[in-house]
Design a protein around this motif. Structure first.
Motif, PDB file in Angstrom:
ATOM      1  N   LEU A   1       4.911   8.115  -9.508  1.00  0.00           N
ATOM      2  CA  LEU A   1       4.334   6.983  -8.780  1.00  0.00           C
ATOM      3  C   LEU A   1       2.819   6.929  -8.960  1.00  0.00           C
ATOM      4  O   LEU A   1       2.241   5.856  -9.159  1.00  0.00           O
ATOM      5  N   LYS A   2       2.179   8.075  -8.892  1.00  0.00           N
ATOM      6  CA  LYS A   2       0.717   8.113  -8.991  1.00  0.00           C
ATOM      7  C   LYS A   2       0.235   7.541 -10.313  1.00  0.00           C
ATOM      8  O   LYS A   2      -0.734   6.775 -10.358  1.00  0.00           O
ATOM      9  N   THR A   3       0.907   7.890 -11.407  1.00  0.00           N
ATOM     10  CA  THR A   3       0.521   7.378 -12.720  1.00  0.00           C
ATOM     11  C   THR A   3       0.602   5.858 -12.752  1.00  0.00           C
ATOM     12  O   THR A   3      -0.288   5.174 -13.289  1.00  0.00           O
ATOM     13  N   ALA A   4       1.676   5.307 -12.180  1.00  0.00           N
ATOM     14  CA  ALA A   4       1.823   3.847 -12.135  1.00  0.00           C
ATOM     15  C   ALA A   4       0.738   3.221 -11.262  1.00  0.00           C
ATOM     16  O   ALA A   4       0.157   2.179 -11.615  1.00  0.00           O
ATOM     17  N   TRP A   5       0.448   3.834 -10.130  1.00  0.00           N
ATOM     18  CA  TRP A   5      -0.547   3.311  -9.190  1.00  0.00           C
ATOM     19  C   TRP A   5      -1.928   3.247  -9.844  1.00  0.00           C
ATOM     20  O   TRP A   5      -2.651   2.258  -9.708  1.00  0.00           O
ATOM     21  N   LEU A   6      -2.279   4.301 -10.574  1.00  0.00           N
ATOM     22  CA  LEU A   6      -3.617   4.380 -11.166  1.00  0.00           C
ATOM     23  C   LEU A   6      -3.817   3.374 -12.291  1.00  0.00           C
ATOM     24  O   LEU A   6      -4.963   3.092 -12.680  1.00  0.00           O
ATOM     25  N   ARG A   7      -2.733   2.817 -12.829  1.00  0.00           N
ATOM     26  CA  ARG A   7      -2.863   1.788 -13.861  1.00  0.00           C
ATOM     27  C   ARG A   7      -3.536   0.532 -13.319  1.00  0.00           C
ATOM     28  O   ARG A   7      -4.018  -0.306 -14.083  1.00  0.00           O
ATOM     29  N   CYS A   8      -3.571   0.388 -12.004  1.00  0.00           N
ATOM     30  CA  CYS A   8      -4.124  -0.823 -11.384  1.00  0.00           C
ATOM     31  C   CYS A   8      -5.626  -0.728 -11.146  1.00  0.00           C
ATOM     32  O   CYS A   8      -6.227  -1.663 -10.593  1.00  0.00           O
ATOM     33  N   GLY A   9      -6.226   0.391 -11.525  1.00  0.00           N
ATOM     34  CA  GLY A   9      -7.668   0.525 -11.376  1.00  0.00           C
ATOM     35  C   GLY A   9      -8.103   0.435  -9.933  1.00  0.00           C
ATOM     36  O   GLY A   9      -7.553   1.102  -9.052  1.00  0.00           O
ATOM     37  N   LYS A  10      -9.102  -0.402  -9.670  1.00  0.00           N
ATOM     38  CA  LYS A  10      -9.698  -0.505  -8.336  1.00  0.00           C
ATOM     39  C   LYS A  10      -9.146  -1.675  -7.520  1.00  0.00           C
ATOM     40  O   LYS A  10      -9.772  -2.107  -6.544  1.00  0.00           O
ATOM     41  N   ARG A  11      -7.983  -2.178  -7.886  1.00  0.00           N
ATOM     42  CA  ARG A  11      -7.427  -3.304  -7.141  1.00  0.00           C
ATOM     43  C   ARG A  11      -6.924  -2.839  -5.775  1.00  0.00           C
ATOM     44  O   ARG A  11      -6.794  -1.638  -5.500  1.00  0.00           O
ATOM     45  N   ASP A  12      -6.615  -3.784  -4.897  1.00  0.00           N
ATOM     46  CA  ASP A  12      -6.218  -3.481  -3.519  1.00  0.00           C
ATOM     47  C   ASP A  12      -4.904  -2.711  -3.476  1.00  0.00           C
ATOM     48  O   ASP A  12      -4.102  -2.740  -4.412  1.00  0.00           O
ATOM     49  N   ALA A  13      -4.689  -2.019  -2.350  1.00  0.00           N
ATOM     50  CA  ALA A  13      -3.534  -1.133  -2.206  1.00  0.00           C
ATOM     51  C   ALA A  13      -2.217  -1.897  -2.282  1.00  0.00           C
ATOM     52  O   ALA A  13      -1.225  -1.383  -2.835  1.00  0.00           O
ATOM     53  N   LEU A  14      -2.165  -3.108  -1.757  1.00  0.00           N
ATOM     54  CA  LEU A  14      -0.909  -3.853  -1.776  1.00  0.00           C
ATOM     55  C   LEU A  14      -0.529  -4.242  -3.199  1.00  0.00           C
ATOM     56  O   LEU A  14       0.640  -4.148  -3.592  1.00  0.00           O
ATOM     57  N   THR A  15      -1.519  -4.645  -3.995  1.00  0.00           N
ATOM     58  CA  THR A  15      -1.258  -4.928  -5.405  1.00  0.00           C
ATOM     59  C   THR A  15      -0.806  -3.671  -6.134  1.00  0.00           C
ATOM     60  O   THR A  15       0.144  -3.701  -6.928  1.00  0.00           O
ATOM     61  N   CYS A  16      -1.480  -2.547  -5.852  1.00  0.00           N
ATOM     62  CA  CYS A  16      -1.109  -1.284  -6.494  1.00  0.00           C
ATOM     63  C   CYS A  16       0.328  -0.901  -6.157  1.00  0.00           C
ATOM     64  O   CYS A  16       1.088  -0.446  -7.022  1.00  0.00           O
ATOM     65  N   ALA A  17       0.719  -1.080  -4.902  1.00  0.00           N
ATOM     66  CA  ALA A  17       2.078  -0.723  -4.488  1.00  0.00           C
ATOM     67  C   ALA A  17       3.108  -1.612  -5.170  1.00  0.00           C
ATOM     68  O   ALA A  17       4.122  -1.127  -5.696  1.00  0.00           O
ATOM     69  N   SER A  18       2.871  -2.915  -5.190  1.00  0.00           N
ATOM     70  CA  SER A  18       3.868  -3.834  -5.751  1.00  0.00           C
ATOM     71  C   SER A  18       3.983  -3.669  -7.264  1.00  0.00           C
ATOM     72  O   SER A  18       5.090  -3.714  -7.816  1.00  0.00           O
ATOM     73  N   LEU A  19       2.856  -3.470  -7.956  1.00  0.00           N
ATOM     74  CA  LEU A  19       2.928  -3.293  -9.407  1.00  0.00           C
ATOM     75  C   LEU A  19       3.461  -1.912  -9.771  1.00  0.00           C
ATOM     76  O   LEU A  19       4.087  -1.743 -10.827  1.00  0.00           O
ATOM     77  N   SER A  20       3.242  -0.927  -8.913  1.00  0.00           N
ATOM     78  CA  SER A  20       3.891   0.369  -9.125  1.00  0.00           C
ATOM     79  C   SER A  20       5.397   0.224  -9.023  1.00  0.00           C
ATOM     80  O   SER A  20       6.150   0.791  -9.826  1.00  0.00           O
TER      81      SER A  20
END
Length: 641
Positions: A473-492
């Motif tokens: 999950l962390k690897t997927a989350w970090l692909r979103c860079g500095k975007r907001d947490a909700l975007t990071c969660a949904s794209l993960s």
């Protein structure tokens, strides 16, 4: 839609015989009952030159496009390139026109032949041009290599086992296990991942040495060994700041085109209709492109809290579809053995049960069905995103975060009901002190890190590697860079939960009944567009899919937009206290299960006692443990479950 399997080898002692190829192919007859095909070529030594690898390709066909001419394996003109594939290339018409203009001659009207000719021009780069769902194998005799590729969002599965001198592959794990000598050693770390996510994340499988090709990945096997490469690397850190009107216009065009492309078929076609926003929008677009009422299908259950048929009926009446509604009384005892056999790996998403039933009923009427999968990940539709947003807000308020994460809140009583506000609030407070990524994993886990520690025996812990399930999950989350947490969660979720759970669930349940399911929301152009949208365009005031409502609001009745979200579930908590109680207890506390040395007996007893007494709903955890035990009996012990 089909099933594929095969092998390539450079070591003569690892050759796969024609007879073995047929056994491997026959194991997935359910994926393609209409036709079968084989290509077998032995290893060709050319001393002092490198040998031409031996190759075996097997195919089972479910005929969808070009019913007469789509036989596979399919070669190019001089039979130096052969392909088999599972899935659909939706833009094959446009690609064909381009290839014919470049001088290629087509002998069929199938999308398969497009793969062969585009590979002739582009080599492995051909995958970048395909808009579709697919698992593809291409044998290139001139370059002495086998090329494998999987679609960008993991709609179609592809398993493989590589050892020096040979690669074996297939649409399902059972194709590999049909070949003598393939190891069946359970990977302890995969069990740890499974009990975290309710599935085994790619590239791993439940068995040591067997892998899954990742979404958007290709593999090249040759005498140089195996080379893996990602051909699709979307930039999730990028955000689209164009004017809303431009974004809205593009969404309307992309979505309708994605649906239109997926309506190509030479067989009867329909759609799953749950009455939720996503499937309803797919049907509304289908009706735009159809000169007759679209056939829609929904299933209902006796338990009202799991029955969405009234909403589906409203949408069907609004859109004027030819609606088919089936009332089903699910029998867990009857369906469990079928699920365990078809899902080659343990998969603890219990919504596989209703997916199985709706696929079974739909296949009686049509061969292809469109679905609304992917809308929640792309447009922030899951209820859990509300907690992500709240957690992000609290992260910005240091003292409040410390207060909400204090041990005091964790000592409050908790309701046993899975979705009670008290229980969700307590779980939220327990996770609030963590990092956003770790907190999200804690919320979505079946067994979080603490519970897994309480469950595992010392013997099992010693077998675990140093890898942490969190890294997926962390690897997927970090692909979103500095975007907001909700975007990071949904794209993960888009690159983890969607391909590993939802797409796997739909693929196996539908193909068990020889039904092809197409998912317009997973058109990669639409996925790239949605990934770049600012979160404010998708999510406001605790509700997702805001841009869908703005752009397509007039297509559905107002009550569909405002209805509460329901999961596609079954009453596990009730079953475990009634019809499944004996099987559950006898399986998890049997001498056979306990002798595996995986789980502490006292912890398993506590889970059972708390659930049976009604003091806590452990149904998801107990289902995960039951599926794992029955899977081991079916696939490892070699005796019926």
């Amino acid at each position: 839609m089909c099933g594929i399997t095969g092998a390539a080898w450079t070591a003569s002692q690892l050759a796969v015989s024609a007879e073995a190829l047929r056994r491997m192919t026959d194991s997935i007859t359910h994926r393609g009952p209409d036709d079968s095909g084989y290509y077998h070529r032995p290893l060709e030594s050319r001393n002092p030159y490198p040998p031409v690898p031996g190759v075996a390709l097997g195919h089972r066909r479910l005929s969808i496009i070009d019913l007469a001419g789509g036989h596979q394996p399919l070669p190019n003109e001089d039979e130096t390139i052969w392909t088999i594939f599972n899935g659909e290339i939706y833009n094959f018409g446009a690609l064909r026109g381009r290839l014919e203009g470049a001088g290629h001659t087509f002998r069929t009207h199938s999308d398969t032949e497009t793969i062969v000719h585009l590979y002739e021009d582009e080599g492995p780069n051909c995958f970048r041009h395909f808009n579709g769902m697919f698992a593809i194998a291409i044998w290139d005799q001139r370059e002495r290599r086998l090329v494998l590729g999987r679609d960008r969002l993991g709609q179609k599965p592809l398993y493989y086992h590589y050892q020096e001198g040979r690669i074996v592959f297939g649409s399902e794990l059972k194709t590999l296990l049909a070949l003598p000598g393939i190891p069946r050693d359970v990977d302890p770390s995969a069990i740890d991942e499974y009990l975290t996510y309710q599935y085994v994340p790619h590239p791993n499988t439940i068995l040591k040495g067997i892998k899954k090709l990742a979404p958007g990945e290709l593999a090249v096997f040759s005498d140089a060994g195996l080379h893996l490469e990602r051909y699709w690397k979307p930039d999730f850190a990028h955000e689209d700041h164009r004017a809303p009107a431009m974004q809205d216009a593009e969404l309307r065009e992309l979505f309708d085109d994605a649906v239109r492309l997926r309506m190509q078929a030479d067989v009867p076609l329909g759609a799953f209709l749950s009455g939720g926003v996503d499937s309803s929008l797919v049907v509304s677009s289908m009706q735009k492109f159809s000169d007759r009422p679209v056939k829609t299908f929904s299933i209902g259950f006796p338990q009202k809290e799991y029955d969405e048929t009234s909403y589906a009926r409203q949408v069907a009446e609004h859109l004027g579809t030819e609606h088919h509604e089936f009332q089903v009384t699910p029998s867990a005892l009857e369906i469990l053995p079928k699920l365990i056999w078809h899902y080659d790996e343990p998969m603890a998403d219990s919504s596989a049960i209703p997916t199985w039933y709706v696929s079974q009923q739909t296949r009686a009427e049509v061969t292809v069905a469109l679905s609304g999968d992917g809308g929640d990940e792309l447009f922030a539709g899951y209820r859990r995103y509300k907690a992500v947003g709240l957690g992000a807000m609290i992260d910005r308020l240091g003292p409040l975060k410390q207060l909400l994460g204090a041990k005091f809140w964790q000592k409050l009583p908790s309701s046993g009901r899975q979705k009670s506000w008290l229980r969700q609030g307590r779980r939220f407070s327990e996770a609030i002190a963590m990092s956003p990524q770790r907190r999200y994993l804690d919320w979505i886990s079946i067994f979080n890190e603490t519970r897994r520690g309480q469950l595992y025996t010392d013997q099992f812990v010693e077998q675990l590697s140093d890898s942490d399930p969190f890294d997926f999950l962390k690897t997927a989350w970090l692909r979103c860079g500095k975007r907001d947490a909700l975007t990071c969660a949904s794209l993960s979720d888009l690159v983890t939960y969607l391909p590993c759970d939802l797409n796997c669930k739909v693929d196996i349940a539908s193909m068990a009944h020889s039904l092809e399911v197409r998912q317009p929301f997973l058109d990669y152009r639409l996925a790239e567009y949605a990934a770049a949208l600012p979160i404010g365009r998708k999510y406001r005031r605790g509700r997702g899919k805001q841009i869908l409502r703005k752009v397509f609001g007039d297509r559905l009745p107002p009550q569909i937009w405002d209805r509460p979200k329901m999961g596609f579930g079954v009453p596990l908590d009730y079953w475990f206290r009634n019809e499944l109680k004996e099987l559950l207890v006898d399986s998890l506390l049997s001498e056979r299960a306990l002798s595996r040395g995986l789980f502490r007996e006292e912890t398993v007893r506590d889970l059972l006692d708390e659930h049976m007494s009604g003091s806590f709903d452990h149904s998801a955890r107990l289902w995960a443990l039951l599926v794992l035990e029955l899977w081991q009996r079916e696939w490892i012990d070699g005796t019926p479950s």
